[in-house]
Design a protein around this motif. Structure first.
Motif, PDB file in Angstrom:
ATOM      1  N   ALA A   1      34.776  53.779  40.799  1.00 46.05           N
ATOM      2  CA  ALA A   1      35.871  54.055  41.729  1.00 46.05           C
ATOM      3  C   ALA A   1      36.996  53.031  41.562  1.00 46.05           C
ATOM      4  O   ALA A   1      38.188  53.382  41.558  1.00 46.05           O
ATOM      5  CB  ALA A   1      35.357  54.048  43.167  1.00 46.05           C
ATOM      6  N   LEU A   2      36.611  51.766  41.398  1.00 50.12           N
ATOM      7  CA  LEU A   2      37.624  50.725  41.228  1.00 50.12           C
ATOM      8  C   LEU A   2      38.335  50.844  39.884  1.00 50.12           C
ATOM      9  O   LEU A   2      39.513  50.503  39.770  1.00 50.12           O
ATOM     10  CB  LEU A   2      36.987  49.341  41.364  1.00 50.12           C
ATOM     11  CG  LEU A   2      36.631  48.925  42.800  1.00 50.12           C
ATOM     12  CD1 LEU A   2      35.927  47.580  42.806  1.00 50.12           C
ATOM     13  CD2 LEU A   2      37.877  48.877  43.668  1.00 50.12           C
ATOM     14  N   LYS A   3      37.623  51.321  38.866  1.00 54.74           N
ATOM     15  CA  LYS A   3      38.285  51.564  37.586  1.00 54.74           C
ATOM     16  C   LYS A   3      39.407  52.584  37.762  1.00 54.74           C
ATOM     17  O   LYS A   3      40.505  52.436  37.207  1.00 54.74           O
ATOM     18  CB  LYS A   3      37.282  52.074  36.549  1.00 54.74           C
ATOM     19  CG  LYS A   3      36.335  51.023  36.019  1.00 54.74           C
ATOM     20  CD  LYS A   3      35.379  51.625  35.000  1.00 54.74           C
ATOM     21  CE  LYS A   3      34.367  50.615  34.513  1.00 54.74           C
ATOM     22  NZ  LYS A   3      33.393  51.219  33.559  1.00 54.74           N
ATOM     23  N   THR A   4      39.124  53.619  38.541  1.00 52.37           N
ATOM     24  CA  THR A   4      40.128  54.656  38.779  1.00 52.37           C
ATOM     25  C   THR A   4      41.294  54.118  39.600  1.00 52.37           C
ATOM     26  O   THR A   4      42.463  54.390  39.301  1.00 52.37           O
ATOM     27  CB  THR A   4      39.492  55.849  39.502  1.00 52.37           C
ATOM     28  OG1 THR A   4      38.418  56.372  38.697  1.00 52.37           O
ATOM     29  CG2 THR A   4      40.512  56.954  39.748  1.00 52.37           C
ATOM     30  N   LEU A   5      40.986  53.337  40.621  1.00 54.11           N
ATOM     31  CA  LEU A   5      42.018  52.831  41.518  1.00 54.11           C
ATOM     32  C   LEU A   5      42.835  51.695  40.909  1.00 54.11           C
ATOM     33  O   LEU A   5      44.054  51.627  41.081  1.00 54.11           O
ATOM     34  CB  LEU A   5      41.380  52.354  42.828  1.00 54.11           C
ATOM     35  CG  LEU A   5      40.738  53.425  43.709  1.00 54.11           C
ATOM     36  CD1 LEU A   5      39.988  52.788  44.865  1.00 54.11           C
ATOM     37  CD2 LEU A   5      41.801  54.392  44.242  1.00 54.11           C
ATOM     38  N   LEU A   6      42.156  50.794  40.196  1.00 55.96           N
ATOM     39  CA  LEU A   6      42.822  49.592  39.683  1.00 55.96           C
ATOM     40  C   LEU A   6      43.295  49.733  38.245  1.00 55.96           C
ATOM     41  O   LEU A   6      44.145  48.954  37.794  1.00 55.96           O
ATOM     42  CB  LEU A   6      41.874  48.393  39.783  1.00 55.96           C
ATOM     43  CG  LEU A   6      41.392  48.007  41.188  1.00 55.96           C
ATOM     44  CD1 LEU A   6      40.408  46.854  41.108  1.00 55.96           C
ATOM     45  CD2 LEU A   6      42.555  47.662  42.094  1.00 55.96           C
ATOM     46  N   GLY A   7      42.743  50.712  37.525  1.00 62.40           N
ATOM     47  CA  GLY A   7      43.102  50.892  36.123  1.00 62.40           C
ATOM     48  C   GLY A   7      44.596  51.014  35.868  1.00 62.40           C
ATOM     49  O   GLY A   7      45.124  50.356  34.958  1.00 62.40           O
ATOM     50  N   PRO A   8      45.317  51.834  36.647  1.00 63.87           N
ATOM     51  CA  PRO A   8      46.767  51.947  36.422  1.00 63.87           C
ATOM     52  C   PRO A   8      47.516  50.630  36.583  1.00 63.87           C
ATOM     53  O   PRO A   8      48.623  50.468  36.071  1.00 63.87           O
ATOM     54  CB  PRO A   8      47.204  52.965  37.492  1.00 63.87           C
ATOM     55  CG  PRO A   8      45.978  53.758  37.778  1.00 63.87           C
ATOM     56  CD  PRO A   8      44.850  52.786  37.663  1.00 63.87           C
ATOM     57  N   HIS A   9      46.915  49.679  37.294  1.00 63.18           N
ATOM     58  CA  HIS A   9      47.544  48.365  37.498  1.00 63.18           C
ATOM     59  C   HIS A   9      46.967  47.316  36.545  1.00 63.18           C
ATOM     60  O   HIS A   9      47.299  46.129  36.668  1.00 63.18           O
ATOM     61  CB  HIS A   9      47.348  47.918  38.942  1.00 63.18           C
ATOM     62  CG  HIS A   9      47.831  48.917  39.957  1.00 63.18           C
ATOM     63  ND1 HIS A   9      49.170  49.142  40.183  1.00 63.18           N
ATOM     64  CD2 HIS A   9      47.148  49.780  40.759  1.00 63.18           C
ATOM     65  CE1 HIS A   9      49.297  50.088  41.114  1.00 63.18           C
ATOM     66  NE2 HIS A   9      48.095  50.483  41.473  1.00 63.18           N
ATOM     67  N   ASP A  10      46.108  47.747  35.623  1.00 60.99           N
ATOM     68  CA  ASP A  10      45.502  46.858  34.633  1.00 60.99           C
ATOM     69  C   ASP A  10      44.736  45.717  35.295  1.00 60.99           C
ATOM     70  O   ASP A  10      44.793  44.562  34.853  1.00 60.99           O
ATOM     71  CB  ASP A  10      46.570  46.308  33.683  1.00 60.99           C
ATOM     72  CG  ASP A  10      45.966  45.719  32.407  1.00 60.99           C
ATOM     73  OD1 ASP A  10      44.840  46.100  32.071  1.00 60.99           O
ATOM     74  OD2 ASP A  10      46.624  44.879  31.766  1.00 60.99           O
ATOM     75  N   LEU A  11      44.012  46.043  36.359  1.00 60.85           N
ATOM     76  CA  LEU A  11      43.203  45.051  37.053  1.00 60.85           C
ATOM     77  C   LEU A  11      41.723  45.403  36.921  1.00 60.85           C
ATOM     78  O   LEU A  11      41.342  46.563  37.089  1.00 60.85           O
ATOM     79  CB  LEU A  11      43.571  44.989  38.540  1.00 60.85           C
ATOM     80  CG  LEU A  11      44.966  44.486  38.891  1.00 60.85           C
ATOM     81  CD1 LEU A  11      45.185  44.556  40.398  1.00 60.85           C
ATOM     82  CD2 LEU A  11      45.159  43.065  38.396  1.00 60.85           C
ATOM     83  N   PRO A  12      40.879  44.429  36.630  1.00 60.47           N
ATOM     84  CA  PRO A  12      39.440  44.681  36.525  1.00 60.47           C
ATOM     85  C   PRO A  12      38.790  44.723  37.903  1.00 60.47           C
ATOM     86  O   PRO A  12      39.288  44.118  38.858  1.00 60.47           O
ATOM     87  CB  PRO A  12      38.942  43.487  35.714  1.00 60.47           C
ATOM     88  CG  PRO A  12      39.885  42.380  36.097  1.00 60.47           C
ATOM     89  CD  PRO A  12      41.233  43.030  36.307  1.00 60.47           C
ATOM     90  N   GLY A  13      37.666  45.406  37.999  1.00 57.39           N
ATOM     91  CA  GLY A  13      36.956  45.476  39.278  1.00 57.39           C
ATOM     92  C   GLY A  13      36.238  44.187  39.627  1.00 57.39           C
ATOM     93  O   GLY A  13      35.974  43.916  40.794  1.00 57.39           O
ATOM     94  N   LEU A  14      35.894  43.391  38.599  1.00 59.98           N
ATOM     95  CA  LEU A  14      35.191  42.122  38.796  1.00 59.98           C
ATOM     96  C   LEU A  14      33.912  42.336  39.614  1.00 59.98           C
ATOM     97  O   LEU A  14      33.223  43.335  39.429  1.00 59.98           O
ATOM     98  CB  LEU A  14      36.131  41.108  39.459  1.00 59.98           C
ATOM     99  CG  LEU A  14      37.459  40.848  38.732  1.00 59.98           C
ATOM    100  CD1 LEU A  14      38.364  39.938  39.552  1.00 59.98           C
ATOM    101  CD2 LEU A  14      37.216  40.252  37.347  1.00 59.98           C
ATOM    102  N   THR A  15      33.597  41.416  40.512  1.00 57.00           N
ATOM    103  CA  THR A  15      32.371  41.526  41.306  1.00 57.00           C
ATOM    104  C   THR A  15      32.634  42.137  42.679  1.00 57.00           C
ATOM    105  O   THR A  15      31.806  42.002  43.583  1.00 57.00           O
ATOM    106  CB  THR A  15      31.715  40.140  41.474  1.00 57.00           C
ATOM    107  OG1 THR A  15      32.668  39.235  42.057  1.00 57.00           O
ATOM    108  CG2 THR A  15      31.242  39.585  40.143  1.00 57.00           C
ATOM    109  N   ALA A  16      33.756  42.823  42.838  1.00 56.39           N
ATOM    110  CA  ALA A  16      34.070  43.436  44.132  1.00 56.39           C
ATOM    111  C   ALA A  16      33.001  44.433  44.585  1.00 56.39           C
ATOM    112  O   ALA A  16      32.664  44.460  45.778  1.00 56.39           O
ATOM    113  CB  ALA A  16      35.440  44.110  44.076  1.00 56.39           C
ATOM    114  N   PRO A  17      32.445  45.286  43.689  1.00 52.66           N
ATOM    115  CA  PRO A  17      31.381  46.192  44.140  1.00 52.66           C
ATOM    116  C   PRO A  17      30.176  45.444  44.706  1.00 52.66           C
ATOM    117  O   PRO A  17      29.616  45.847  45.735  1.00 52.66           O
ATOM    118  CB  PRO A  17      31.020  46.964  42.867  1.00 52.66           C
ATOM    119  CG  PRO A  17      32.276  46.958  42.066  1.00 52.66           C
ATOM    120  CD  PRO A  17      32.856  45.587  42.306  1.00 52.66           C
TER     121      PRO A  17
END
Length: 310
Positions: free
Chosen positions: A110-126
């Motif tokens: 989900a974070l890949k989809t949300l943050l991908g357009p901003h070139d941000l990694p999901g990191l340990t947020a999940p």
């Protein structure tokens, strides 16, 4: 159609090393050895979390390259280690780790989809989201919360800000180990050796970031016992590795930028800890996630700082 399943043991091991943003088998093996040195339950539950997260991502059709590199398993690793620390090694904890790793895998995508357009990694947020939900919700469930005691920080029994030499050198290594919630200096040393397998720059960045975290905490007057336990170092370590070795080009200005991030993560550690104090003060890796997101999001606005190619 799902891609062919990569080698599960190898992908699971790489999921352990990816906690520190490293895709290195030697690093992964050292990390597992460190968890075994801390206690078999940490290694077992961490590996279960990594395997479940990896399998879930593959079953749902995540990219094969991401699965094979361990990028779908590292949040599961931390979920396993954290939950066995908080809820002890029981069957209900194992069930929570499985459910949590599945949730973490879905959140990762989900974070890949949300943050991908901003070139941000999901990191340990999940991991942070799942672990926070479970420790906050735990008291509502008798089977989960049975015999559970909220862990107090070391400063609760050893107050004061007078830092000893032991606090400094042990805190330096514990800052590396506390990424996996381990507060024994020799365990931190094994983790540091594991990072050295990924390269001297990675290990150096981790050690330097831990030292900066200690320095900032001492200057601000943080409790000495918490500094010695590495509680002000591990978010700094992760931030240092991320901004110095993974996502930002290490030019002179880039290194100063990473230093600012490390300082920010250390300061934010106390804020997050006090914010979650009513539910046990579980800081987790929220400071690392928030600071790294902010600093990476700001890079395009600065001509003197560049993102590293991934």
């Amino acid at each position: 159609m799902r891609a062919e399943m990569p080698d599960l043991p190898l992908a699971t091991l790489r999921g352990v090393s990816q906690v520190d943003l490293q895709n290195n088998l030697g690093t992964a093996i050292c990390f597992v050895v460190a968890l075994l040195a801390a206690g078999w339950r940490f290694a077992l539950f961490g590996l279960v979390g990594a395997a479940v997260g990896t399998l879930t991502a593959w079953f749902l059709g995540a990219a094969r390259e991401s699965v094979a590199a361990g990028l779908e398993g590292f949040n599961g690793t931390l979920i396993g280690v954290a939950l066995v620390l908080y809820f002890q090694a029981r069957w209900i904890t194992l069930l929570l780790v499985v459910v949590g790793a599945i949730m973490g895998s879905v959140l990762t995508s989900a974070l890949k989809t949300l943050l991908g357009p901003h070139d941000l990694p999901g990191l340990t947020a999940p991991f942070c989201a799942v672990a926070t939900i479970m420790v906050v919700g735990g008291p509502a469930y008798e089977r989960v919360w049975r015999r559970h005691v909220l862990a107090a920080p070391p400063s609760a029994t050893s107050p004061g800000t007078a830092v000893t030499f032991a606090d400094l050198w042990q805190g330096l290594l514990n800052g590396v180990g506390q990424v996996f919630f381990q507060g024994k200096w020799y365990v931190g040393l094994i983790f540091l050796i594991g990072l050295a397998f990924a390269g001297w720059r990675v290990a150096g960045a981790a050690l330097a970031a831990s030292a900066v975290g200690i320095l900032v905490a001492v200057l601000l007057g943080a409790p000495a016992a918490d500094i010695g336990a590495g509680l002000y170092g591990y978010n700094a370590v992760l931030t240092g590795i991320a901004l110095c070795c993974a996502f930002v080009v290490p030019t002179v200005l880039g290194l100063l930028y990473a230093l600012a991030g490390v300082v920010s993560a250390t300061v934010l550690t106390a804020f997050v800890g006090h914010l979650f104090a009513p539910v046990g003060g579980h800081t987790l890796t929220w400071p690392f996630v928030l600071v790294t997101w902010i600093f990476l999001a700001a890079v395009p606005a600065f001509s003197g700082v560049r993102r590293a190619s991934t």
